[in-house]
Design a protein around this motif. Structure first.
Motif, PDB file in Angstrom:
ATOM      1  N   GLY A   1       0.784  -1.225   0.000  1.00  0.00           N
ATOM      2  CA  GLY A   1       0.000   0.000   0.000  1.00  0.00           C
ATOM      3  C   GLY A   1       0.815   1.274   0.000  1.00  0.00           C
ATOM      4  N   TYR A   2       2.147   1.192   0.063  1.00  0.00           N
ATOM      5  CA  TYR A   2       2.965   2.399   0.171  1.00  0.00           C
ATOM      6  C   TYR A   2       3.321   3.006  -1.178  1.00  0.00           C
ATOM      7  N   LEU A   3       3.391   2.224  -2.228  1.00  0.00           N
ATOM      8  CA  LEU A   3       3.733   2.785  -3.526  1.00  0.00           C
ATOM      9  C   LEU A   3       2.529   3.451  -4.183  1.00  0.00           C
ATOM     10  N   LEU A   4       1.373   2.843  -4.079  1.00  0.00           N
ATOM     11  CA  LEU A   4       0.188   3.342  -4.770  1.00  0.00           C
ATOM     12  C   LEU A   4      -0.892   3.831  -3.822  1.00  0.00           C
ATOM     13  N   GLY A   5      -0.645   3.766  -2.513  1.00  0.00           N
ATOM     14  CA  GLY A   5      -1.678   4.096  -1.550  1.00  0.00           C
ATOM     15  C   GLY A   5      -1.533   5.469  -0.927  1.00  0.00           C
ATOM     16  N   VAL A   6      -2.240   5.658   0.191  1.00  0.00           N
ATOM     17  CA  VAL A   6      -2.268   6.927   0.922  1.00  0.00           C
ATOM     18  C   VAL A   6      -1.449   6.769   2.190  1.00  0.00           C
ATOM     19  N   THR A   7      -0.382   7.539   2.308  1.00  0.00           N
ATOM     20  CA  THR A   7       0.486   7.437   3.486  1.00  0.00           C
ATOM     21  C   THR A   7       0.751   8.781   4.136  1.00  0.00           C
ATOM     22  N   GLN A   8       0.370   9.887   3.499  1.00  0.00           N
ATOM     23  CA  GLN A   8       0.736  11.226   3.964  1.00  0.00           C
ATOM     24  C   GLN A   8      -0.349  12.210   3.563  1.00  0.00           C
ATOM     25  N   TYR A   9      -0.371  13.351   4.249  1.00  0.00           N
ATOM     26  CA  TYR A   9      -1.223  14.460   3.809  1.00  0.00           C
ATOM     27  C   TYR A   9      -0.481  15.347   2.804  1.00  0.00           C
ATOM     28  N   ASP A  10       0.775  15.696   3.110  1.00  0.00           N
ATOM     29  CA  ASP A  10       1.480  16.718   2.349  1.00  0.00           C
ATOM     30  C   ASP A  10       1.723  16.340   0.887  1.00  0.00           C
ATOM     31  N   ASP A  11       1.863  15.042   0.594  1.00  0.00           N
ATOM     32  CA  ASP A  11       2.131  14.686  -0.793  1.00  0.00           C
ATOM     33  C   ASP A  11       0.938  14.996  -1.695  1.00  0.00           C
ATOM     34  N   GLY A  12      -0.270  15.082  -1.121  1.00  0.00           N
ATOM     35  CA  GLY A  12      -1.444  15.443  -1.910  1.00  0.00           C
ATOM     36  C   GLY A  12      -1.328  16.834  -2.506  1.00  0.00           C
ATOM     37  N   PRO A  13      -1.079  17.863  -1.680  1.00  0.00           N
ATOM     38  CA  PRO A  13      -0.879  19.206  -2.258  1.00  0.00           C
ATOM     39  C   PRO A  13       0.327  19.306  -3.190  1.00  0.00           C
ATOM     40  N   TYR A  14       1.445  18.665  -2.832  1.00  0.00           N
ATOM     41  CA  TYR A  14       2.652  18.812  -3.642  1.00  0.00           C
ATOM     42  C   TYR A  14       2.491  18.157  -5.008  1.00  0.00           C
ATOM     43  N   PHE A  15       2.036  16.896  -5.033  1.00  0.00           N
ATOM     44  CA  PHE A  15       1.854  16.244  -6.327  1.00  0.00           C
ATOM     45  C   PHE A  15       0.571  16.729  -6.997  1.00  0.00           C
ATOM     46  N   GLY A  16      -0.453  17.019  -6.207  1.00  0.00           N
ATOM     47  CA  GLY A  16      -1.692  17.529  -6.780  1.00  0.00           C
ATOM     48  C   GLY A  16      -1.485  18.846  -7.505  1.00  0.00           C
ATOM     49  N   SER A  17      -0.597  19.701  -7.000  1.00  0.00           N
ATOM     50  CA  SER A  17      -0.334  20.973  -7.670  1.00  0.00           C
ATOM     51  C   SER A  17       0.289  20.744  -9.045  1.00  0.00           C
ATOM     52  N   ALA A  18       1.132  19.702  -9.168  1.00  0.00           N
ATOM     53  CA  ALA A  18       1.721  19.378 -10.471  1.00  0.00           C
ATOM     54  C   ALA A  18       0.659  18.829 -11.419  1.00  0.00           C
ATOM     55  N   LEU A  19      -0.254  18.011 -10.897  1.00  0.00           N
ATOM     56  CA  LEU A  19      -1.348  17.510 -11.723  1.00  0.00           C
ATOM     57  C   LEU A  19      -2.204  18.662 -12.248  1.00  0.00           C
ATOM     58  N   ARG A  20      -2.452  19.655 -11.405  1.00  0.00           N
ATOM     59  CA  ARG A  20      -3.207  20.822 -11.859  1.00  0.00           C
ATOM     60  C   ARG A  20      -2.416  21.596 -12.919  1.00  0.00           C
ATOM     61  N   LEU A  21      -1.122  21.769 -12.679  1.00  0.00           N
ATOM     62  CA  LEU A  21      -0.311  22.588 -13.576  1.00  0.00           C
ATOM     63  C   LEU A  21      -0.276  22.017 -14.987  1.00  0.00           C
ATOM     64  N   VAL A  22      -0.114  20.711 -15.124  1.00  0.00           N
ATOM     65  CA  VAL A  22      -0.030  20.130 -16.473  1.00  0.00           C
ATOM     66  C   VAL A  22      -1.358  20.232 -17.210  1.00  0.00           C
ATOM     67  N   HIS A  23      -2.421  20.580 -16.504  1.00  0.00           N
ATOM     68  CA  HIS A  23      -3.712  20.837 -17.138  1.00  0.00           C
ATOM     69  C   HIS A  23      -3.961  22.337 -17.308  1.00  0.00           C
ATOM     70  N   GLY A  24      -2.930  23.148 -17.073  1.00  0.00           N
ATOM     71  CA  GLY A  24      -3.051  24.580 -17.289  1.00  0.00           C
ATOM     72  C   GLY A  24      -3.674  25.344 -16.145  1.00  0.00           C
ATOM     73  N   VAL A  25      -3.804  24.722 -14.979  1.00  0.00           N
ATOM     74  CA  VAL A  25      -4.369  25.380 -13.794  1.00  0.00           C
ATOM     75  C   VAL A  25      -3.199  25.839 -12.930  1.00  0.00           C
TER      76      VAL A  25
END
Length: 542
Positions: A52-76
């Motif tokens: 569950g550590y490679l593909l699962g949920v282990t942290q709060y902070d990685d959501g904003p950090y990686f989520g911001s990159a997901l938004r950016l590549v969509h022009g947000v």
């Protein structure tokens, strides 16, 4: 041989002119660096390999950090379209993994980001070894060994967090600006080293500490200091200014006001901070008293070793020594002063702590063996054999501690079970608007993106409260601010599903009586994962 700036001969750690080619890679120091890097990489990959550590949920902070990159590549754009409370460096670093997510899934994109973070953390061990390699095998073994097994570094490396990356670029900058024991005479290296330090600051503001240390140490020569500072300005401004210019006010509130004016109801106790910063308290399972004693022993050893070596050799501390010790000291002071403290913070301290210990020990060994500051590896003398005995004992101790850490990691579990992720995927159709207090939930379930009109772009619940609530989160009064209320009301009004952490959502969402009433009247629970989290579906519009 040519004399170095500190008066020592420009020999390598093996006590002979610098090796080249295969001989260089097979030198004792190179093998030590390789060995501890393999140990450190193995520990980091082992933790990431837990179920569950490679593909699962282990942290709060990685959501904003990686989520911001997901938004950016969509022009947000961050700050303009959504809030993050860190500089945009991590967003840019994670963009390649976010692009990969477009052809795989957001979960596999996050997995790629996690693997990259492990590589960045392990690369730090190599860079620390490069900084200490000319001081001999003892300095390298202790410097690399500390970083290889340091608990805070292992914690920070298991997912997308800032510390491995800010550490990596600070160490790249240090390798560039330091030429063995002294600062380089090359203006180009000073400039590019400054760029690396500047980009580290674009990842996390803690990088300002080694930047100030280097600038002060270079201040006697204004031109060289100016080159370094110019590089820092370039490295920071180039990635930051485009985002700041798109939304200056939001950037100020997110990056500056949310950090400087943050209100924290309770401070982390000093004894806990010391335990995490020393590392040894966690490794040896020491209590408060034992941790304090261990921390004092480390400080006394470093100070005493440097003073003794100075008295024996007659040579003062070099630029490398001052850089390591001053940065380590200032980071400790900053971590004791700052209102908040988290498990992954000490990862930024680890390389400078390891260097301080390793350089002090190596310098003392050199003074006892040769009367200089370098301890040769091949000199056939009682001092050389004693040095190698210490290196062997240190290596054995580090391997034992590494095995213990690996056994501890056998019991770790993800925060959200794989069964829950599969259940949410069955219930929530792709493209639905799902609001959550923890973005990593949606990333792991591949339900991060929505095609529903008006769906919130929020990636950081806590950060949004901080930025719009003048440094306050839900537990310290963010709900009193109209901008916070308006943001959450709009997000709930457009949501088709709400996925909440049952334990932490009250600290992340600025609940008001009106918002609770709206949520209770329009949503009903459709799934619950034990005591961890629950999914709610909209039952009525409005």
């Amino acid at each position: 041989m040519t004399p170095a700036a500190d008066g020592s001969s420009r020999r390598d750690a093996a006590g002979s002119p610098g090796p080249s080619g295969l001989r260089g890679w097979l030198s004792p120091v190179a093998l030590i660096i390789t060995g501890f890097t393999v140990i450190g990489l193995g520990l980091r990959l082992f933790l990431l390999s837990r179920p569950g550590y490679l593909l699962g949920v282990t942290q709060y902070d990685d959501g904003p950090y990686f989520g911001s990159a997901l938004r950016l590549v969509h022009g947000v754009l961050p700050y303009r379209d959504f809030i993050i409370v860190q500089p945009p460096g991590i967003t840019l670093l994670m963009s390649p993994a976010a692009l990969l997510a477009q052809v795989t899934s957001t979960a596999w994109g996050m997995a790629a980001g996690r693997i990259l973070t492990v590589a960045a953390s392990a690369a730090g061990i190599v860079l620390v070894g490069l900084l200490a390699r000319h001081r001999g095998p003892l300095a390298v073994a202790l410097s690399c060994g500390v970083l290889a097994i340091f608990p805070g570094s292992l914690v920070a490396a298991h997912t997308v967090l800032l510390e491995p990356w800010v550490t990596l670029f600070c160490l790249i900058g240090a390798v560039a600006v330091l030429d063995r024991d002294q600062f380089t005479r090359s203006g180009r290296r000073l400039l590019w080293g400054g760029v690396a330090f500047g980009f580290a600051g674009a990842v996390e503001v803690w990088a300002i500490i080694p930047v100030v240390v280097v600038a002060v140490l270079l201040s006697r020569e204004v031109r060289r200091a100016a080159l370094f500072v110019a590089g820092v300005a370039i490295g920071f401004c180039v990635p930051v200014i485009p985002f700041a210019a798109a939304a200056p006010r939001r950037f100020y509130n997110s990056f500056f006001a949310a950090q400087v004016f943050r209100v924290v109801p309770t401070r982390t106790p000093v004894q806990k901070r010391l335990r995490l910063m020393s590392g040894i308290g966690q490794l040896l399972h020491l209590g408060a008293t034992g941790t304090l004693i261990a921390a004092l022993i480390i400080v006394i050893f470093v100070v005493a070793a440097f003073i003794a070596a100075w008295r024996i050799s007659g040579r003062p501390l070099t630029g490398l020594d001052w850089f390591a010790v001053a940065t380590c000291t200032l980071v400790v002071v900053a971590f004791l002063w700052y209102a908040q403290f988290f498990l992954h913070f000490p990862a930024f301290l680890a390389p400078f702590l390891g260097l301080s210990i390793g350089l002090a020990a190596g310098r003392l060994a050199g003074a006892l063996q040769t009367g200089g500051i370098v301890a040769p590896a091949t000199q056939r003398s009682p001092g050389s054999w004693a040095q190698w005995a210490v290196v062997g004992l240190a290596a054995c101790g580090i391997v034992i501690l590494a095995v213990q850490q690996g056994q501890k990691d056998l019991t770790v579990t993800p925060r959200v079970t794989p069964a829950t992720l599969r259940a949410v995927q069955r219930i929530v159709h792709p493209g639905a608007c799902v609001l959550t207090d923890q973005a990593s939930f949606l990333i792991a379930a591949d339900r991060f993106y929505s095609d529903a009109p008006g769906c919130s772009q929020l990636v950081d619940a806590i950060g949004t409260d901080y930025a719009l609530g003048h440094g306050r989160d839900a537990s310290s009064g963010a709900a009193r601010f109209p901008a916070v209320n308006a943001t959450w009301q709009d997000a709930f009004r457009h949501a088709q599903y709400v996925w909440l952490s049952l334990r932490f959502n009250t600290r992340r969402i600025a609940w008001t009586p009106a918002l609770r009433s709206y949520f209770g009247n329009h949503f009903t629970r459709v799934y619950k994962d034990g005591k961890s989290d629950a999914l709610y579906a909209r039952t009525s519009r409005g």
